[in-house]
Scaffold this motif. Structure first.
Motif, PDB file in Angstrom:
ATOM      1  N   SER A  22      22.323  28.441  90.785  1.00  0.00           N
ATOM      2  CA  SER A  22      21.454  28.961  91.842  1.00  0.00           C
ATOM      3  C   SER A  22      21.962  28.632  93.243  1.00  0.00           C
ATOM      4  O   SER A  22      21.606  29.310  94.209  1.00  0.00           O
ATOM      5  CB  SER A  22      20.045  28.393  91.675  1.00  0.00           C
ATOM      6  N   ILE A  23      22.810  27.594  93.344  1.00  0.00           N
ATOM      7  CA  ILE A  23      23.313  27.237  94.680  1.00  0.00           C
ATOM      8  C   ILE A  23      24.527  28.074  95.075  1.00  0.00           C
ATOM      9  O   ILE A  23      24.982  28.003  96.221  1.00  0.00           O
ATOM     10  CB  ILE A  23      23.658  25.741  94.748  1.00  0.00           C
ATOM     11  N   TRP A  24      25.087  28.828  94.118  1.00  0.00           N
ATOM     12  CA  TRP A  24      26.203  29.702  94.440  1.00  0.00           C
ATOM     13  C   TRP A  24      25.642  31.017  94.958  1.00  0.00           C
ATOM     14  O   TRP A  24      25.057  31.803  94.201  1.00  0.00           O
ATOM     15  CB  TRP A  24      27.073  29.970  93.222  1.00  0.00           C
ATOM     16  N   LYS A  25      25.858  31.278  96.211  1.00  0.00           N
ATOM     17  CA  LYS A  25      25.285  32.489  96.803  1.00  0.00           C
ATOM     18  C   LYS A  25      26.215  33.698  96.684  1.00  0.00           C
ATOM     19  O   LYS A  25      25.764  34.830  96.540  1.00  0.00           O
ATOM     20  CB  LYS A  25      24.948  32.226  98.276  1.00  0.00           C
ATOM     21  N   THR A  26      27.522  33.462  96.766  1.00  0.00           N
ATOM     22  CA  THR A  26      28.481  34.568  96.733  1.00  0.00           C
ATOM     23  C   THR A  26      29.537  34.340  95.661  1.00  0.00           C
ATOM     24  O   THR A  26      29.632  33.255  95.073  1.00  0.00           O
ATOM     25  CB  THR A  26      29.183  34.713  98.096  1.00  0.00           C
TER      26      THR A  26
ATOM     27  N   TYR B 134      37.375  40.322  91.627  1.00  0.00           N
ATOM     28  CA  TYR B 134      36.170  39.910  92.340  1.00  0.00           C
ATOM     29  C   TYR B 134      36.470  39.320  93.722  1.00  0.00           C
ATOM     30  O   TYR B 134      35.620  39.351  94.617  1.00  0.00           O
ATOM     31  CB  TYR B 134      35.398  38.872  91.509  1.00  0.00           C
ATOM     32  N   LEU B 135      37.697  38.793  93.938  1.00  0.00           N
ATOM     33  CA  LEU B 135      38.024  38.184  95.227  1.00  0.00           C
ATOM     34  C   LEU B 135      38.099  39.219  96.355  1.00  0.00           C
ATOM     35  O   LEU B 135      38.017  38.856  97.532  1.00  0.00           O
ATOM     36  CB  LEU B 135      39.353  37.424  95.126  1.00  0.00           C
ATOM     37  N   LYS B 136      38.250  40.490  96.003  1.00  0.00           N
ATOM     38  CA  LYS B 136      38.225  41.534  97.022  1.00  0.00           C
ATOM     39  C   LYS B 136      36.820  41.696  97.590  1.00  0.00           C
ATOM     40  O   LYS B 136      36.641  42.266  98.666  1.00  0.00           O
ATOM     41  CB  LYS B 136      38.710  42.864  96.430  1.00  0.00           C
ATOM     42  N   GLU B 137      35.854  41.219  96.815  1.00  0.00           N
ATOM     43  CA  GLU B 137      34.463  41.321  97.260  1.00  0.00           C
ATOM     44  C   GLU B 137      33.850  39.919  97.290  1.00  0.00           C
ATOM     45  O   GLU B 137      32.749  39.690  96.802  1.00  0.00           O
ATOM     46  CB  GLU B 137      33.674  42.238  96.319  1.00  0.00           C
ATOM     47  N   ARG B 138      34.577  38.960  97.845  1.00  0.00           N
ATOM     48  CA  ARG B 138      34.195  37.556  97.765  1.00  0.00           C
ATOM     49  C   ARG B 138      32.868  37.247  98.442  1.00  0.00           C
ATOM     50  O   ARG B 138      32.228  36.248  98.121  1.00  0.00           O
ATOM     51  CB  ARG B 138      35.296  36.690  98.345  1.00  0.00           C
ATOM     52  N   GLU B 139      32.436  38.084  99.367  1.00  0.00           N
ATOM     53  CA  GLU B 139      31.159  37.838 100.047  1.00  0.00           C
ATOM     54  C   GLU B 139      29.982  38.508  99.338  1.00  0.00           C
ATOM     55  O   GLU B 139      28.844  38.423  99.807  1.00  0.00           O
ATOM     56  CB  GLU B 139      31.236  38.327 101.495  1.00  0.00           C
TER      57      GLU B 139
ATOM     58  N   TYR C 137      33.749  22.749  80.214  1.00  0.00           N
ATOM     59  CA  TYR C 137      32.684  23.729  79.964  1.00  0.00           C
ATOM     60  C   TYR C 137      31.344  23.038  79.745  1.00  0.00           C
ATOM     61  O   TYR C 137      30.308  23.453  80.289  1.00  0.00           O
ATOM     62  CB  TYR C 137      33.040  24.586  78.757  1.00  0.00           C
ATOM     63  N   GLU C 138      31.341  21.987  78.927  1.00  0.00           N
ATOM     64  CA  GLU C 138      30.095  21.267  78.669  1.00  0.00           C
ATOM     65  C   GLU C 138      29.549  20.635  79.946  1.00  0.00           C
ATOM     66  O   GLU C 138      28.329  20.632  80.180  1.00  0.00           O
ATOM     67  CB  GLU C 138      30.332  20.197  77.603  1.00  0.00           C
ATOM     68  N   LYS C 139      30.433  20.120  80.798  1.00  0.00           N
ATOM     69  CA  LYS C 139      29.996  19.502  82.044  1.00  0.00           C
ATOM     70  C   LYS C 139      29.370  20.525  82.975  1.00  0.00           C
ATOM     71  O   LYS C 139      28.291  20.289  83.546  1.00  0.00           O
ATOM     72  CB  LYS C 139      31.186  18.824  82.730  1.00  0.00           C
ATOM     73  N   ILE C 140      30.023  21.664  83.137  1.00  0.00           N
ATOM     74  CA  ILE C 140      29.502  22.677  84.057  1.00  0.00           C
ATOM     75  C   ILE C 140      28.227  23.302  83.503  1.00  0.00           C
ATOM     76  O   ILE C 140      27.313  23.655  84.251  1.00  0.00           O
ATOM     77  CB  ILE C 140      30.569  23.758  84.354  1.00  0.00           C
ATOM     78  N   SER C 141      28.125  23.419  82.170  1.00  0.00           N
ATOM     79  CA  SER C 141      26.926  23.981  81.556  1.00  0.00           C
ATOM     80  C   SER C 141      25.718  23.093  81.806  1.00  0.00           C
ATOM     81  O   SER C 141      24.600  23.581  82.029  1.00  0.00           O
ATOM     82  CB  SER C 141      27.128  24.169  80.046  1.00  0.00           C
ATOM     83  N   ARG C 142      25.936  21.772  81.760  1.00  0.00           N
ATOM     84  CA  ARG C 142      24.832  20.833  82.001  1.00  0.00           C
ATOM     85  C   ARG C 142      24.411  20.808  83.464  1.00  0.00           C
ATOM     86  O   ARG C 142      23.240  20.576  83.776  1.00  0.00           O
ATOM     87  CB  ARG C 142      25.234  19.429  81.557  1.00  0.00           C
ATOM     88  N   SER C 143      25.351  21.042  84.361  1.00  0.00           N
ATOM     89  CA  SER C 143      25.054  20.910  85.788  1.00  0.00           C
ATOM     90  C   SER C 143      24.450  22.169  86.398  1.00  0.00           C
ATOM     91  O   SER C 143      23.802  22.110  87.436  1.00  0.00           O
ATOM     92  CB  SER C 143      26.330  20.541  86.552  1.00  0.00           C
ATOM     93  N   ILE C 144      24.658  23.311  85.749  1.00  0.00           N
ATOM     94  CA  ILE C 144      24.169  24.571  86.315  1.00  0.00           C
ATOM     95  C   ILE C 144      22.647  24.623  86.288  1.00  0.00           C
ATOM     96  O   ILE C 144      22.023  24.376  85.264  1.00  0.00           O
ATOM     97  CB  ILE C 144      24.761  25.777  85.553  1.00  0.00           C
ATOM     98  N   VAL C 145      22.070  24.935  87.438  1.00  0.00           N
ATOM     99  CA  VAL C 145      20.620  25.134  87.547  1.00  0.00           C
ATOM    100  C   VAL C 145      20.369  26.630  87.654  1.00  0.00           C
ATOM    101  O   VAL C 145      20.846  27.291  88.576  1.00  0.00           O
ATOM    102  CB  VAL C 145      20.036  24.414  88.788  1.00  0.00           C
ATOM    103  N   GLN C 146      19.643  27.157  86.684  1.00  0.00           N
ATOM    104  CA  GLN C 146      19.449  28.612  86.628  1.00  0.00           C
ATOM    105  C   GLN C 146      17.998  28.968  86.882  1.00  0.00           C
ATOM    106  O   GLN C 146      17.114  28.594  86.138  1.00  0.00           O
ATOM    107  CB  GLN C 146      19.881  29.134  85.258  1.00  0.00           C
ATOM    108  N   TYR C 147      17.774  29.656  87.991  1.00  0.00           N
ATOM    109  CA  TYR C 147      16.448  30.222  88.265  1.00  0.00           C
ATOM    110  C   TYR C 147      16.633  31.371  89.243  1.00  0.00           C
ATOM    111  O   TYR C 147      17.658  31.462  89.933  1.00  0.00           O
ATOM    112  CB  TYR C 147      15.493  29.167  88.823  1.00  0.00           C
ATOM    113  N   PRO C 148      15.666  32.274  89.369  1.00  0.00           N
ATOM    114  CA  PRO C 148      15.834  33.459  90.208  1.00  0.00           C
ATOM    115  C   PRO C 148      16.104  33.096  91.663  1.00  0.00           C
ATOM    116  O   PRO C 148      15.516  32.162  92.209  1.00  0.00           O
ATOM    117  CB  PRO C 148      14.498  34.192  90.052  1.00  0.00           C
ATOM    118  N   PHE C 149      17.021  33.840  92.242  1.00  0.00           N
ATOM    119  CA  PHE C 149      17.287  33.654  93.669  1.00  0.00           C
ATOM    120  C   PHE C 149      16.147  34.212  94.500  1.00  0.00           C
ATOM    121  O   PHE C 149      15.475  35.146  94.097  1.00  0.00           O
ATOM    122  CB  PHE C 149      18.585  34.391  94.066  1.00  0.00           C
ATOM    123  N   THR C 150      15.936  33.619  95.635  1.00  0.00           N
ATOM    124  CA  THR C 150      14.886  34.103  96.534  1.00  0.00           C
ATOM    125  C   THR C 150      15.517  34.888  97.661  1.00  0.00           C
ATOM    126  O   THR C 150      16.711  34.753  97.958  1.00  0.00           O
ATOM    127  CB  THR C 150      14.094  32.928  97.112  1.00  0.00           C
TER     128      THR C 150
END
Length: 348
Positions: free
Chosen positions: A284-288, A312-317, A335-348
Motif C-alpha cells: 500500500s505504500i508503493w504509489k507508482t 513498465y519503466l516507460k510508465e514509471r509514474e 520472497y517470504e520476507k517481502i510477502s510478510r512485510s507487504i501491507v495490502q489494503y485499498p488505496f485512498t
C-alpha cells in the motif's frame, strides 16, 4: 460415500460387518469373562484384554494365563473360535488395503484433495513439469488425468485418475472444481498439429463447461502447437496459452543470436538455480511503478513485470492499483520476507 461402500463390499464381501461384530464380541467375551472368572490372575479389564488379544493373535507371551477349569474352557473357546474370526478379519483388512492400492495405481479412486494442480495428458514434458513443480513447492499435490492404464508417476504427492479427460465424470473424479489450476497438455502422439490442438480444445471446453455449470472460476493453462489456433479458443475462458513448437524455436533463435542466453532462460524457468518467479500484490505504500521497483531492488528482488507489461519503466509514474499483479524473481527467503512485510489494503 456410496462409491467407497460399494468398493469395500466388492473387495471384502458382504459379510465384513458381521465378521467385525463377531470379532468385537469374541474380544469382549474373552476380556470380561476371564476378568470375572479369575480376578486374582486378571485383576483389571485391561489385563483380560491383553490376554485375549495375545491369545486370538497367536502371540501367546505367557505372562497371563488361566489356572481354573472355567478359565481354561474360555481359553479353549478363544482357540477354536477367536483365532479363526480374528484371522478372517485381518485377512479382509489386508485384502481391502491391497484393493485400495490397486485402485490407486489404476486411477480409480476419487480425489478428495483441495487446492491441487491437475495435469491433463502424459508425456516426458509433463513429467519434467511435475518435477519442477514439486521442486518449487514442497507441499504441492498434483493429479494426472490420462487414459493410460496405470499410474505413470510413482510419487506420494502425485495422484492418478484414469479416464477420458473430456468426460465430465472423469473431471469430477479428479475434483476439478476444487483445484487451484488445470494444465492441458498437447497429445504428442498426434502428428497433425490441427488434430492435436482440436483435442486440446475439446478437453479445455469440457473443463470450462464444468466450471461454468458449477459457477466456479478455474485457472486453465493449455498447450497449443499453432499460434493461429488461439482464436478458436475465444469462446472459452483460457487464462494462459503455451506455444509448444514456437517456444522451442524462439529459444533456439535467441541462443543463436545471443550465445549464453539459453542459460538465462533455464534459470528463469527452473528453481534448481536458487531463484524462482513469484507473483505478489503491491504494498500500500508503493504509489507508482517506480516505487515498487526501487523498494524491491533494496530487498535483492528483481521486478520482472507488472501484470503482463515488461516495459513498465516507460510508465514509471503510473499509479499502482490493488488489483495489479507484480511478477518478481527472488529466492525463497526474499520472497517470504517481502510477502510478510507487504501491507495490502485499498488505496485512498
Amino acid at each position: 460415500m456410496l462409491f467407497f461402500i460399494r468398493l469395500w463390499k466388492s473387495v471384502t464381501g458382504f459379510n465384513f460387518l458381521s465378521i467385525a461384530l463377531a470379532s468385537v464380541l469374541v474380544v469382549l467375551v474373552g476380556t470380561v469373562g476371564i476378568h470375572l472368572i479369575e480376578r486374582d490372575n486378571f485383576p483389571s479389564l485391561f489385563d483380560g484384554f491383553w490376554w485375549t488379544m495375545t491369545t486370538v493373535t497367536t502371540v501367546g507371551y505367557g505372562d497371563f494365563y488361566p489356572e481354573t477349569i472355567p478359565g481354561r474352557l474360555l481359553g479353549i473357546f478363544l482357540f477354536l473360535f477367536g483365532i479363526g474370526v480374528i484371522g478372517v478379519l485381518i485377512g479382509k483388512i489386508v485384502d481391502g488395503a491391497s484393493a485400495y492400492k490397486r485402485m490407486q495405481r489404476e486411477g480409480k479412486l476419487m480425489i478428495k484433495k483441495k487446492g491441487h494442480y491437475i495435469y491433463i495428458g502424459w508425456s516426458k514434458k509433463v513429467k519434467r513439469s511435475i518435477e519442477e513443480v514439486l521442486a518449487s513447492e514442497k507441499n504441492a499435490f498434483i493429479v494426472v488425468v490420462d487414459d493410460t492404464k496405470e499410474h505413470p508417476f510413482d510419487h506420494e504427492q502425485v495422484a492418478f485418475v484414469q479416464g477420458d479427460p473430456s468426460d465430465e465424470a472423469t473431471l469430477i473424479h479428479a475434483n476439478l472444481l476444487e483445484a487451484a489450476r488445470v494444465a492441458v497438455f498437447s497429445d504428442p502422439e498426434l502428428e497433425s498439429t490441427l488434430l492435436a490442438d482440436a483435442k486440446t480444445l475439446l478437453i479445455a471446453s469440457a473443463v470450462e463447461g464444468l466450471s461454468k455449470k458449477e459457477n466456479t472460476n478455474i485457472h486453465t493453462v493449455v498447450e497449443i502447437n499453432n499460434e493461429t489456433h488461439i482464436p478458436k479458443f475465444e469462446h472459452i475462458s483460457i487464462d494462459d496459452f503455451i506455444l509448444s513448437n514456437d517456444s522451442v524455436s524462439l529459444l533456439m533463435a535467441k541462443a543463436v543470436m545471443a550465445p549464453g542466453t539459453s542459460n538465462l532462460f533455464r534459470q528463469l524457468l527452473s528453481k534448481q538455480y536458487g531463484t524462482n518467479i513469484y507473483e505478489i500484490q503491491p504494498d500500500s505504500i508503493w504509489k507508482t511503478y517506480q516505487d515498487a521497483q526501487e523498494e524491491l531492488t533494496k530487498e535483492g528482488i528483481v521486478l520482472l513485470c507488472i501484470n503482463q507489461d515488461m516495459n513498465y519503466l516507460k510508465e514509471r509514474e503510473t499509479s499502482l492499483r490493488t488489483e495489479d499483479r507484480l511478477y518478481i524473481i527472488a529466492s525463497d527467503e526474499a520472497y517470504e520476507k517481502i510477502s510478510r512485510s507487504i501491507v495490502q489494503y485499498p488505496f485512498t
